[in-house]
Design an enzyme around this catalytic site. Sequence first.
Site, PDB file in Angstrom:
ATOM      1  N   HIS A 140     -13.081  -3.265  12.550  1.00  8.90           N
ATOM      2  CA  HIS A 140     -13.337  -4.556  11.451  1.00  8.90           C
ATOM      3  C   HIS A 140     -12.118  -4.888  11.121  1.00  8.90           C
ATOM      4  O   HIS A 140     -11.250  -4.016  10.379  1.00  8.90           O
ATOM      5  CB  HIS A 140     -14.328  -4.353  10.524  1.00  8.90           C
ATOM      6  CG  HIS A 140     -14.683  -5.236   9.535  1.00  8.90           C
ATOM      7  ND1 HIS A 140     -14.784  -6.732   9.850  1.00  8.90           N
ATOM      8  CD2 HIS A 140     -14.631  -5.347   8.256  1.00  8.90           C
ATOM      9  CE1 HIS A 140     -14.921  -7.375   8.696  1.00  8.90           C
ATOM     10  NE2 HIS A 140     -14.789  -6.540   7.595  1.00  8.90           N
ATOM     11  N   HIS A 145      -9.772  -8.495   8.842  1.00  8.75           N
ATOM     12  CA  HIS A 145      -9.845  -9.770   8.343  1.00  8.75           C
ATOM     13  C   HIS A 145      -8.544 -10.556   9.192  1.00  8.75           C
ATOM     14  O   HIS A 145      -7.763 -11.267   8.297  1.00  8.75           O
ATOM     15  CB  HIS A 145      -9.839  -9.630   6.809  1.00  8.75           C
ATOM     16  CG  HIS A 145     -11.112  -9.391   6.317  1.00  8.75           C
ATOM     17  ND1 HIS A 145     -11.266  -9.677   4.898  1.00  8.75           N
ATOM     18  CD2 HIS A 145     -12.054  -8.547   6.626  1.00  8.75           C
ATOM     19  CE1 HIS A 145     -12.436  -9.143   4.521  1.00  8.75           C
ATOM     20  NE2 HIS A 145     -13.042  -8.649   5.791  1.00  8.75           N
ATOM     21  N   ASP A 197     -10.432 -12.758  30.073  1.00  8.00           N
ATOM     22  CA  ASP A 197     -10.138 -11.431  30.539  1.00  8.00           C
ATOM     23  C   ASP A 197     -10.702 -10.224  29.698  1.00  8.00           C
ATOM     24  O   ASP A 197     -11.030  -9.591  30.268  1.00  8.00           O
ATOM     25  CB  ASP A 197      -8.597 -11.398  30.442  1.00  8.00           C
ATOM     26  CG  ASP A 197      -7.825 -11.663  31.445  1.00  8.00           C
ATOM     27  OD1 ASP A 197      -8.209 -11.759  32.836  1.00  8.00           O
ATOM     28  OD2 ASP A 197      -6.569 -11.836  31.489  1.00  8.00           O
ATOM     29  N   HIS A 213     -17.176 -14.340   6.653  1.00  3.80           N
ATOM     30  CA  HIS A 213     -16.420 -13.308   6.511  1.00  3.80           C
ATOM     31  C   HIS A 213     -15.273 -12.976   7.403  1.00  3.80           C
ATOM     32  O   HIS A 213     -14.023 -13.053   7.120  1.00  3.80           O
ATOM     33  CB  HIS A 213     -17.545 -12.197   6.617  1.00  3.80           C
ATOM     34  CG  HIS A 213     -17.079 -10.699   6.307  1.00  3.80           C
ATOM     35  ND1 HIS A 213     -18.040  -9.743   6.288  1.00  3.80           N
ATOM     36  CD2 HIS A 213     -16.222 -10.186   6.037  1.00  3.80           C
ATOM     37  CE1 HIS A 213     -17.438  -8.344   5.867  1.00  3.80           C
ATOM     38  NE2 HIS A 213     -16.153  -8.863   5.905  1.00  3.80           N
ATOM     39  N   TYR A 255      -7.809  -5.222  38.520  1.00  2.00           N
ATOM     40  CA  TYR A 255      -6.830  -5.516  37.761  1.00  2.00           C
ATOM     41  C   TYR A 255      -6.093  -4.083  37.217  1.00  2.00           C
ATOM     42  O   TYR A 255      -6.811  -3.238  36.913  1.00  2.00           O
ATOM     43  CB  TYR A 255      -6.887  -6.148  36.812  1.00  2.00           C
ATOM     44  CG  TYR A 255      -5.940  -6.828  35.862  1.00  2.00           C
ATOM     45  CD1 TYR A 255      -5.316  -7.923  35.910  1.00  2.00           C
ATOM     46  CD2 TYR A 255      -5.480  -5.826  34.658  1.00  2.00           C
ATOM     47  CE1 TYR A 255      -4.308  -8.170  35.074  1.00  2.00           C
ATOM     48  CE2 TYR A 255      -4.517  -6.229  33.598  1.00  2.00           C
ATOM     49  CZ  TYR A 255      -3.660  -7.637  34.211  1.00  2.00           C
ATOM     50  OH  TYR A 255      -2.822  -7.853  33.342  1.00  2.00           O
TER      51      TYR A 255
HETATM   52 ZN   LIG Z   1     -14.714  -7.417   5.904  1.00  2.00          ZN
END
Ligand SMILES: [Zn+2]
Length: 234
Positions: free
Chosen positions: A95, A97, A120, A169, A227
């Site tokens: 996660h 930002h 891809d 978010h 690939y």
């Molecule tokens: Zn966050």
Amino acid sequence: MLLLKLREVVLEANLELVQRGLVLSTFGNTSGVARDEGLIVIKPSGVPYEEMKPEHLVVTDLRGKIVEGTLRPSSDLPTHAALYRAFPAIGGVAHTHSEYATAWAQARKPIPCFGTTHADYFRGPIPLTNAMSDEEINGEYEANTGAAIISAFEKIDPMAVPAVLVANHGPFAWGTDPAKASENAWMLEAAARIAYFTVNINPHAGSIGKTLHDRHFLRKHGERAYYGQARTKG
Ligand SMILES: [Zn+2]
């Protein structure tokens, strides 16, 4: 100490997010899961990256209950845990930002697949979650974030599109292991940035055609991938 190898891998994947410029302040966390043991290894909350060591990482079960560790886990742990429970093929979650992906999340727009850089890695647009209700936000917010992600994937294979935008978010990405999750977070940011430029140059730009999209995705993924170098199975 439990899961030393996975702790090292998760630590490295967290540092990769920073090295790739995806982490603003401390807004970033990667975790990994040991499926056989049913345990998650996740970044601790509020420890500076430069001081982070494998023993600082926190081990929890798939419900987010701490099994080993003295530090508090990342507050996003319940989101990671929900994804591990719902998506059995994933081995890592990242996660961030990162700015362009977050801009699309704040604009509440899925990221269309305009070209092969995106194709891809992601077989289709990057979906956007529904906005959460006041009850969901005031309740078990992080777990509800996970539920919002899972419902965005009711009709999408999470291994074909290993990323999402959480409305207002930011992005979550995942993969077969923590390094892959971190790489997908990086590629998501690249796709978000290039898509932003694309719509600025031509607001009417169309999505990539299906044939070219599939050609690019399938040469890197799945049974007939060719690939890169041949991989040894095992
Ligand atoms: Zn966050």
